[in-house]
Write a protein that holds these residues in place. Sequence first.
Motif, mmCIF file in Angstrom:
data_model
loop_
_atom_site.group_PDB
_atom_site.id
_atom_site.type_symbol
_atom_site.label_atom_id
_atom_site.label_comp_id
_atom_site.label_asym_id
_atom_site.label_seq_id
_atom_site.Cartn_x
_atom_site.Cartn_y
_atom_site.Cartn_z
ATOM 1 N N SER A 13 0.808 -1.211 0.000
ATOM 2 C CA SER A 13 0.000 0.000 0.000
ATOM 3 C C SER A 13 0.843 1.263 0.000
ATOM 4 O O SER A 13 0.503 2.243 -0.638
ATOM 5 N N SER A 14 1.948 1.276 0.728
ATOM 6 C CA SER A 14 2.737 2.494 0.794
ATOM 7 C C SER A 14 3.464 2.769 -0.501
ATOM 8 O O SER A 14 3.841 3.898 -0.788
ATOM 9 N N ALA A 15 3.666 1.738 -1.307
ATOM 10 C CA ALA A 15 4.385 1.931 -2.556
ATOM 11 C C ALA A 15 3.472 2.053 -3.748
ATOM 12 O O ALA A 15 3.881 2.509 -4.805
ATOM 13 N N SER A 16 2.197 1.675 -3.569
ATOM 14 C CA SER A 16 1.322 1.585 -4.716
ATOM 15 C C SER A 16 1.101 2.919 -5.397
ATOM 16 O O SER A 16 0.848 2.983 -6.584
ATOM 17 N N SER A 17 1.202 4.010 -4.656
ATOM 18 C CA SER A 17 0.920 5.299 -5.242
ATOM 19 C C SER A 17 2.051 5.800 -6.119
ATOM 20 O O SER A 17 1.880 6.741 -6.880
ATOM 21 N N SER A 18 3.210 5.193 -6.019
ATOM 22 C CA SER A 18 4.333 5.691 -6.797
ATOM 23 C C SER A 18 4.926 4.659 -7.730
ATOM 24 O O SER A 18 5.839 4.959 -8.485
ATOM 25 N N ALA A 19 4.406 3.418 -7.662
ATOM 26 C CA ALA A 19 5.020 2.361 -8.451
ATOM 27 C C ALA A 19 4.401 2.276 -9.827
ATOM 28 O O ALA A 19 3.255 1.926 -9.978
ATOM 29 N N ASN A 76 -8.038 2.502 -12.885
ATOM 30 C CA ASN A 76 -7.185 3.587 -13.388
ATOM 31 C C ASN A 76 -7.995 4.688 -14.070
ATOM 32 O O ASN A 76 -7.609 5.219 -15.115
ATOM 33 N N GLU A 77 -9.111 5.037 -13.443
ATOM 34 C CA GLU A 77 -9.942 6.123 -13.963
ATOM 35 C C GLU A 77 -9.712 7.442 -13.213
ATOM 36 O O GLU A 77 -10.000 8.512 -13.748
ATOM 37 N N PHE A 78 -9.214 7.356 -11.982
ATOM 38 C CA PHE A 78 -8.974 8.560 -11.188
ATOM 39 C C PHE A 78 -7.983 8.233 -10.081
ATOM 40 O O PHE A 78 -7.662 7.074 -9.826
ATOM 41 N N HIS A 79 -7.500 9.265 -9.437
ATOM 42 C CA HIS A 79 -6.700 9.046 -8.234
ATOM 43 C C HIS A 79 -7.010 10.139 -7.227
ATOM 44 O O HIS A 79 -7.531 11.210 -7.566
ATOM 45 N N TRP A 106 -9.344 14.676 -5.891
ATOM 46 C CA TRP A 106 -9.826 13.725 -6.916
ATOM 47 C C TRP A 106 -9.460 14.230 -8.302
ATOM 48 O O TRP A 106 -9.841 15.337 -8.712
ATOM 49 N N THR A 107 -8.739 13.427 -9.048
ATOM 50 C CA THR A 107 -8.294 13.794 -10.397
ATOM 51 C C THR A 107 -8.622 12.688 -11.365
ATOM 52 O O THR A 107 -8.233 11.528 -11.140
ATOM 53 N N TRP A 108 -9.329 13.014 -12.431
ATOM 54 C CA TRP A 108 -9.649 12.015 -13.452
ATOM 55 C C TRP A 108 -8.411 11.727 -14.291
ATOM 56 O O TRP A 108 -7.689 12.640 -14.675
ATOM 57 N N THR A 109 -8.192 10.466 -14.577
ATOM 58 C CA THR A 109 -7.063 10.074 -15.432
ATOM 59 C C THR A 109 -7.534 9.408 -16.713
ATOM 60 O O THR A 109 -6.725 9.063 -17.566
ATOM 61 N N SER A 110 -8.829 9.160 -16.834
ATOM 62 C CA SER A 110 -9.362 8.597 -18.068
ATOM 63 C C SER A 110 -10.796 9.050 -18.244
ATOM 64 O O SER A 110 -11.394 9.607 -17.329
#
Length: 235
Positions: free
Chosen positions: A77-83, A97-100, A231-235
């Motif tokens: 979990s701690s790495a998932s945001s940057s991996a 992978n629609e938003f973060h 909240w940011t849309w990525t797709s």
Amino acid sequence: MRLTACLATAATAVLLTSCASDAPVTVNSSTNSSTSSSTTSSATSSTSTESPSSSTSSSTSSSSSPQSSSPSESPTSSASSSAGGGLPAGAEADSKNEFHVTKPAGWAKATVPNAQIVLAIKADKPTGGVFSNFNVVSTPGAPGQNLDAYVNAGATQMRQQNATVTPVADRKIAGGDAKGYVVKRTVSGKDMSQTQYFTQKGNTVYISTMTNATSEKAAGDSAMNAILGSWTWTS
């Protein structure tokens, strides 16, 4: 057409260990409120509260038997945001992978055994006897329905479960309209507060739920506002 909204403990009175219990909500149709983990012609979804001390996985029962285990957590979990995903530091992406969103300090990704929950994050320790947590369900919208219909149906379902439901002001999530309410209810001796917002992009409805002890609502609102603001849309 039935839309199962993420209502978790407020609907089923089940303390969950990892954010997964279905609570059906009907939009212009009849509903069976005892159904759990249902798959319908429209959609299903889930939300959560978490008990501060337990050892079992989440329940999808519609009965009121509390669990008592600490919430599960992804070992990465701690790495998932940057991996690999090029996400900003501290961000967590949904499973499609629609938003973060950006996690509050000390929060981590939560592992949930329900594919309808596309994002779940939680605090690292309980406050007021509850692990504060935030999750999002994405589900196909019911044809011809709007946000008001979803919110009204959800609020009605909650009141039928003897919860106190209070409307909240409309807001924006990533530029889109969002509507919701606050649910308050005592579960297994714990006063719970859940703030739930519905927003829609295209044909998909996104249901976010922030759960915390009622005594921690101010802190929970602050965390939720920061999360929804990121909240940011990525797709």
